[in-house]
Design an enzyme around this catalytic site. Sequence first.
Site, PDB file in Angstrom:
ATOM      1  CD  GLU A 233     -12.784 -11.761  -5.425  1.00  0.00           C
ATOM      2  OE1 GLU A 233     -13.173 -10.627  -5.107  1.00  0.00           O
ATOM      3  OE2 GLU A 233     -13.448 -12.532  -6.143  1.00  0.00           O
TER       4      GLU A 233
ATOM      5  N   GLY B  55     -15.615 -13.815   0.032  1.00  0.00           N
ATOM      6  CA  GLY B  55     -15.546 -12.459  -0.510  1.00  0.00           C
ATOM      7  C   GLY B  55     -15.292 -12.461  -2.001  1.00  0.00           C
TER       8      GLY B  55
ATOM      9  CE  LYS C 137      -4.406  -1.390   0.274  1.00  0.00           C
ATOM     10  NZ  LYS C 137      -5.472  -0.924  -0.644  1.00  0.00           N
TER      11      LYS C 137
ATOM     12  CG  ASP D 119     -16.059  -8.204  -4.056  1.00  0.00           C
ATOM     13  OD1 ASP D 119     -15.411  -8.943  -3.293  1.00  0.00           O
ATOM     14  OD2 ASP D 119     -15.621  -7.111  -4.464  1.00  0.00           O
TER      15      ASP D 119
ATOM     16  CB  SER E 106      -0.566  -8.127  -0.992  1.00  0.00           C
ATOM     17  OG  SER E 106      -1.391  -8.845  -0.098  1.00  0.00           O
TER      18      SER E 106
ATOM     19  CB  SER F 110      -9.826  -0.937   9.115  1.00  0.00           C
ATOM     20  OG  SER F 110      -9.671  -1.959   8.146  1.00  0.00           O
TER      21      SER F 110
END
Length: 329
Positions: free
Chosen positions: A208, A212, A57, A214, A308, A82
């Site tokens: 995924e 989750g 990130k 999606d 990640s 978060s």
Amino acid sequence: MTTTTPPVTLDAVRAAAAQLKGVAHRTPVLRSRTLDALVGAEVHLKCENFQRVGAFKFRGAYNAASRLTPEQLARGIAAYSSGNHAQAVALAARELGTTAVIVMPEDAPRSKREATEGYGAEIVTYDRYTEDRVAVAEALAAERGLALIPPYEHPHVMAGQGTAALELLEETGELDALVVPVGGGGLIAGSATAAKGLYAGIRVIGVEPEAGDDTKRSLEAGRRVSIPVPRTIADGQALHTPGELTFSVNRRLVDGIALVSDDEIRDAMRFAFERLKIVVEPSGATPLAALRAGRAGPLPRRIGAIVSGGNVDADRFAQLCGRETGQPG
């Protein structure tokens, strides 16, 4: 005739790499003969758990923040997250000599809140079950005149995240496939842009958690769909719908989505610790889980996978990696 410019390009990823040079870490690429034998392919792991703030990130947060005008930097930056994005924006703000205000849920893990505050950020809390974090952050940014940097719905954020894949391919040369975790979709959007911009034939496979899915459902439907907020140990991927900008990229460039169970994620975390000697958080372990469990389909000869992040505290890591599986996350 009209053409639509994609929100992220290979040139933008290369520009982000130049912007990040000397600021972000060039993270290692690990190999394991044991892993290769288990998977039946040559696997190259891009270890973003060694990145600043412990996750990829920082790449996107710094790339976006560093492109703000002097006037914007003087007023400060806002973000909502978060976890890893919160820490990344806080550190980017400190590096650039400005301030950050981060909107975090009241029940965010104490370790993540303390880390974010440790980088100098102000924390504003909200109730994740009754309030919309985007609305809270946008109202705060408007009230204080802050520049808002979202966790994935931003061209410079996506371009920054894509530098992880760019570095991987600079080191390995051409790969047959790239396996990437999928949350909001920024990492895989930037990575797919870089990978397919360099090697058009490379397959890009997202991963995924089963609860989750999606993005998988959205790709199958050809449009963004929403699911109930998932319950999974992969908290970084517990989203209910893909981002609009990220999905516009991923529907063109992502070749498929693999799903993994929480138990398979736990096994991957344990394998990474015992055999690779690295600590990986649940979301960061999903590509490794997909490869070890055969969820990514028939595999080509040379594969890259982006690990990640590694932001999991010691108590939770011990809980997740204990020999008893199937317990709630």
